[in-house]
Design a protein around this motif. Sequence first.
Motif, PDB file in Angstrom:
ATOM      1  N   UNK A 176       6.047  -3.036   6.571  1.00 62.92           N
ATOM      2  CA  UNK A 176       4.563  -2.867   7.137  1.00 62.92           C
ATOM      3  C   UNK A 176       3.722  -3.710   6.300  1.00 62.92           C
ATOM      4  N   UNK A 227      -2.102  -3.785  -2.180  1.00 63.24           N
ATOM      5  CA  UNK A 227      -1.892  -2.765  -0.722  1.00 63.24           C
ATOM      6  C   UNK A 227      -0.755  -1.650  -0.968  1.00 63.24           C
ATOM      7  N   UNK A 257       0.014  -0.166  -3.595  1.00 59.82           N
ATOM      8  CA  UNK A 257      -0.308   0.947  -4.386  1.00 59.82           C
ATOM      9  C   UNK A 257      -1.194   1.609  -3.391  1.00 59.82           C
ATOM     10  N   UNK A 258      -2.107   0.927  -2.862  1.00 57.64           N
ATOM     11  CA  UNK A 258      -2.989   1.755  -1.990  1.00 57.64           C
ATOM     12  C   UNK A 258      -2.538   2.654  -0.970  1.00 57.64           C
ATOM     13  N   UNK A 259      -1.471   2.021  -0.224  1.00 60.51           N
ATOM     14  CA  UNK A 259      -0.877   2.770   0.820  1.00 60.51           C
ATOM     15  C   UNK A 259       0.164   4.060   0.305  1.00 60.51           C
ATOM     16  N   UNK A 308      -0.870   5.791  -2.195  1.00 62.80           N
ATOM     17  CA  UNK A 308      -1.676   6.867  -2.859  1.00 62.80           C
ATOM     18  C   UNK A 308      -2.162   6.474  -4.601  1.00 62.80           C
ATOM     19  N   UNK A 309      -1.547   5.550  -4.984  1.00 56.98           N
ATOM     20  CA  UNK A 309      -1.742   5.281  -6.279  1.00 56.98           C
ATOM     21  C   UNK A 309      -2.810   4.995  -6.732  1.00 56.98           C
ATOM     22  N   UNK A 310      -3.534   3.883  -5.957  1.00 53.80           N
ATOM     23  CA  UNK A 310      -4.874   3.522  -6.399  1.00 53.80           C
ATOM     24  C   UNK A 310      -5.854   3.870  -5.036  1.00 53.80           C
ATOM     25  N   UNK A 311      -7.154   4.047  -5.542  1.00 52.51           N
ATOM     26  CA  UNK A 311      -8.119   4.119  -4.449  1.00 52.51           C
ATOM     27  C   UNK A 311      -8.933   2.807  -4.539  1.00 52.51           C
ATOM     28  N   UNK A 336     -11.357   0.985   2.167  1.00 53.94           N
ATOM     29  CA  UNK A 336     -10.404   0.607   3.112  1.00 53.94           C
ATOM     30  C   UNK A 336     -10.704  -0.791   3.630  1.00 53.94           C
TER      31      UNK A 336
END
Lengths: 184, 428
Positions: free
Chosen positions: B161, B258, B260-262, B264-267, B270
């Motif tokens: 992905x 990317x 980590x963002x996917x 939910x580890x980091x914000x 978008x």
Amino acid sequence: MTHPHRWWWRIATVLAVGAAVATVSVGPWRVYGRATSATADTDPPSCPVGETLPIMDSPHISQAEASDVRYSSEPPTSGPHFPFTVTPGVYEDSVPDALIVQALELGDVAVLYAPATPPDLIGSMRRFARTHPADVVMAPHPGVHKGVALTGWGCLLRMSMFDEATATLFVTQVAGRYVHGWAR
Amino acid sequence: MARPSTPKSWEVLIGEQSETSAEVPATVRLLVIAPDGDEFILGRNDLGVYVAVPEPGAVFVRALQDGCSLADATARAGATAGAEVNGGEFLDGLRAAGLLDRQRAGGTSQTAESADGDGRSIRWFEGISPRTARVFFGRPAWALYVGAAVAAAMVLATRPALRPSYSHVWWLPDPLLSLVTYVLLGFVLAALHEVWHWLAGRSAGVPAAFRISRRGAYLVFETDLSQIVTVNRTARYGPFLAGMAFDVTVLAGALAARAAYGSGVVEIPPSLDRLLAAVVLALVIGIVWQWSALFLRSDGYAVLANALRCHNLFRATVLTTKWRIWGLSGEEAAEFGAIGPRDRAVARWFGLVYLLGMIGTLWAILIFALPFLLSTGAWVSANLAAYSLSSVAFWESLAVLVYLVAGVVGPAVIAWRERRLRRAGALL
């Protein structure tokens, strides 16, 4: 100064170039003919989840022509579209229909919510979209007046409230179900 | 990155003049001598001219620099060669190659290529000390680069992905703004890639010049590392690989963010996630280009030519291919004859790589570039006709049209200019 086997090299070169041209013009790896076409298949398989909608004529249009387009559903699942697509991901503002439709034609799924959706519900949809970074375009849509609409190419699923299990089923069943080709 | 300058062979030096002069010019002191396998590189850093000679040639020049007479220097070279040599003739060969020309005013480190005959190359040499530059190319730094390459490859292999897609070009809801920003992003990444080449060259004590050129039908940024031939071949890998070291490090960082963002580890916003997807796409295309466009003197070409111990593989390959298919003119045949046997032997099979690269490029133009050019050109033309000067769409469309036209016309203009300069003798 000429090479002693010059004609063999010439023949081999012509054959190699011919094979390359044939590859992009005919046969199972044909790409060029498809890349220059703008007409999608009009009869893809019925949708495994949600409502199956008839496929509109779906040519490429310019930005100026987009305002005259009337789609057969709101939000649209097929129809005239831009020759560009949009990166899957989360969008905070609405995305033009002509871009979304191109994304659907390329196998993506759109999660389109009413602009008045409460922030906490938008947050849960965002978390869902983030787990499908290659498949889901999420954005508010002015044509969705309440709840959420999930769209794929020729597929529409309306939900009054976002349900992650149903949405996951829709994405796994519909995303990539019909992939039209990169440049059409 | 520009290809290193191509040293001429000993045979060319000996054969270029028959009338000899016993006078030893003072500029012989400006010659640099660097070992290169079984041969030595003689060169002038201030002129950017280099030749490859066997050991007796290097002994001869070193003796002159030590203050020996022409006769003594010739005797030393003869002792090294184990045979009689003609020092005066060799000196005339150096003179004919331009190695004994007077020092260029200001000592500018230009090659005929980098200066393009008009002295407009940009000097970066004094910008940063080699000691500072070495911070980026010490063992810890290379461990970081290798680790980043492995991590990026693992993420791309295990997380489909996160793999790049052409759709990542359009990372904004406005397609034209996406295209404009993606092009700018590509320029920034390409410029930083070249800065890393330059830094690596600086860490090796090699000056470099930055310029815009073309490879085939593509406009490119280049860093001229001509003087890299004066350092040993092992030390050349750093400058050659530095650009890709930068690429893989940024790639690994973008993929990690990317992922980590996917998860939910980091914000992150978008839009930043989508921009990172565009960065990944641009970098992966760049790295694939470096290893597939060998026939366009990419970084991969420089690494392979160095590993294969060649001096002038590019010209050897071009001339070998031309010889096989069309035949060579008298001038080209003379140039081909002057290329060393090692380069010619490698060029026999490297010519196939060259030919495949050209066919692949033709394929890419037919599959991607031409349809993209036609569809985008039609789209922006329709916008220009439909929208007024006061609309954003008009100016975005105009910017994209300028980019498309520059992409087509730019390489042709540069090719014409290079041809003109080459005919005037201002370009090698």
